[in-house]
Write an enzyme that holds these catalytic residues in place. Sequence first.
Site, PDB file in Angstrom:
ATOM      1  N   SER A 229       0.835  -1.197   0.000  1.00  0.00           N
ATOM      2  CA  SER A 229       0.000   0.000   0.000  1.00  0.00           C
ATOM      3  C   SER A 229       0.876   1.255   0.000  1.00  0.00           C
ATOM      4  O   SER A 229       1.719   1.421  -0.878  1.00  0.00           O
ATOM      5  CB  SER A 229      -0.963  -0.035   1.192  1.00  0.00           C
ATOM      6  OG  SER A 229      -1.972   0.953   1.069  1.00  0.00           O
ATOM      7  N   GLU A 352      -9.557  -4.812  -3.983  1.00  0.00           N
ATOM      8  CA  GLU A 352      -8.846  -3.903  -3.087  1.00  0.00           C
ATOM      9  C   GLU A 352      -9.806  -2.987  -2.324  1.00  0.00           C
ATOM     10  O   GLU A 352      -9.735  -2.841  -1.101  1.00  0.00           O
ATOM     11  CB  GLU A 352      -7.876  -3.021  -3.888  1.00  0.00           C
ATOM     12  CG  GLU A 352      -6.760  -3.750  -4.592  1.00  0.00           C
ATOM     13  CD  GLU A 352      -5.526  -3.911  -3.727  1.00  0.00           C
ATOM     14  OE1 GLU A 352      -5.591  -3.653  -2.519  1.00  0.00           O
ATOM     15  OE2 GLU A 352      -4.480  -4.317  -4.286  1.00  0.00           O
ATOM     16  N   HIS A 450      -8.040  -5.338   0.090  1.00  0.00           N
ATOM     17  CA  HIS A 450      -6.748  -4.717   0.391  1.00  0.00           C
ATOM     18  C   HIS A 450      -6.197  -5.277   1.704  1.00  0.00           C
ATOM     19  O   HIS A 450      -6.942  -5.458   2.669  1.00  0.00           O
ATOM     20  CB  HIS A 450      -6.984  -3.212   0.528  1.00  0.00           C
ATOM     21  CG  HIS A 450      -5.761  -2.368   0.557  1.00  0.00           C
ATOM     22  ND1 HIS A 450      -4.873  -2.298  -0.494  1.00  0.00           N
ATOM     23  CD2 HIS A 450      -5.280  -1.516   1.509  1.00  0.00           C
ATOM     24  CE1 HIS A 450      -3.916  -1.445  -0.193  1.00  0.00           C
ATOM     25  NE2 HIS A 450      -4.127  -0.964   1.014  1.00  0.00           N
TER      26      HIS A 450
END
Length: 542
Positions: A229, A352, A450
């Site tokens: 990320s 995600e 995610h």
Amino acid sequence: MTDDPSRREVLRNSGVLAGAAVLSGLPDGPAAQAASRTDEPSPVAEPPAGRLRGIREGGLAVFKGVPYAAPPVGALRWRPAGPHPGWQGTRDATAFGPSAPQPYREGGDPVLGTHGSPPFDENCLTLNVWTPAPDAAKRPVMVWIHGGGFISGSGSVPGYSGETFARDGDLVAVTVNYRLGPLGYLYFGEDGAGGNFWLTDQLAALRWVRENIAAFGGDPDNITVAGQSGGALSVAALAGHRPKGRPLFRRAILQSPPLGLQIPTRAESLQRTAAYLDILGVANVAQLRAVPWPRLIAATFEMFGRTARWGYWSTPFLPVLDGVTLDRDPAELLTGGAGADIDVLIGWTREEANFAFALSEPYVSATREQVLVRARDTFGNRAGQAYTAYEEARPGARPVDVLMDLITDDLFRMPALELAERRAARGRPVWAYQFNLPTPAHEGQLAAAHCLELPFVFDNFDKWAQAPFLAGLAPRVRDGLAATVHAAWISFIRTGDPNHHPMPQWNRYDRDSRTTMALDSVTTAVDDLAGYWRRLHQEAAS
């Protein structure tokens, strides 16, 4: 990952203990031998920075809370990271240092749980090292840069422990703290000075690793920097720096990098800073330096409100194109110039955006018209066509499902594929993956969200017991996929190639096949996995 016989059998069946790339998981490997030596004294390392006494954990030598830069406090708040003054004698390195100041609530959020825990302190610029032995073995090195939306996280998060990589791969693993939120990302433009204090921290940490890691059994010329990320965006940004003409690292692993973010210019960042100063009722950075850090962090919550846009992932603090530490979009740094020769492994999770939006009631009740307005930002007058395409791709899709898939593509998948396309066109090495295994947590609403790949990459589910998003995963499927993923990462770190037996052949991404490894209960290499969507987005951009 534990060393009990049943667990080891699962790993053998999954291939993590097969192949030369994974050395220390074998019964007679270096870490297994070290684990049997329980009567050894505390490990000591003697890097140029100063003598350190660590602790033995799980058959490894571990050094925690090692300072790599001067404490960014007082007059050094919002200054680039500077050298640490060093220490006399032997420094105790048996406990983690404080995490960077950040928002915190007991129990964390309903998806990931806790991501960075007290104690917090501005004097946070430390790193942690896991090694089979502080010897002269010149092992490959992995440096992990945590994510957290630029506002949370720590190198001491249990799930980011370097233990499994050091033991299973005969590697040296390093995790890093760096400044977050307003302390790391505010920009003031003082006298032409740069910003991105978070990046100066990470650069200082990498310089420290290059100069000192040999004393921990690591090879300073064989470093892989990995991140997820915001940490993956950091990896791309770091690739643009070659002090004295030498690259800081050889390989890069980018897990779910949000390369679709529009990085603000200096003028745009100054507008954000002005909003932040207004929240705190101060006029300038000099006054801001007198504000205690808990008040600075508390203002983050109002910054969410002032910077939020409907249908976009909220990021109250962002990097800045300051022309000093960062002069172009991070993705460009891995396609040309300083980062072009770095080996790259890049990927994303299939859903995600479900992480941030699937459990949000305002978004769950979104209408088709609201999502169409958001889709026009990406597709212009083709928004209706795109909406229909996303809707038909997911039978029974609600407007929020269309929105989440669109955000996933905008922020993560399409820009990651674009980076892979551009590197492939230049003949630069790049491997791509998509993590597909859905979690049954929250009645399946999160899907392959995610962060879900993180415990599979580290293969340490015992460290993620507090993470709600792992609830209900079948242990056999979970452990089998984790063994495959973990071994692929180790192989890439050691050799620059993620292939290992018995995983299917994982070819480099090229312009002919566009091979992407689909990581799932059955892992499969797929050619041009997102081809339709890639073309749809390319048409909208043309």
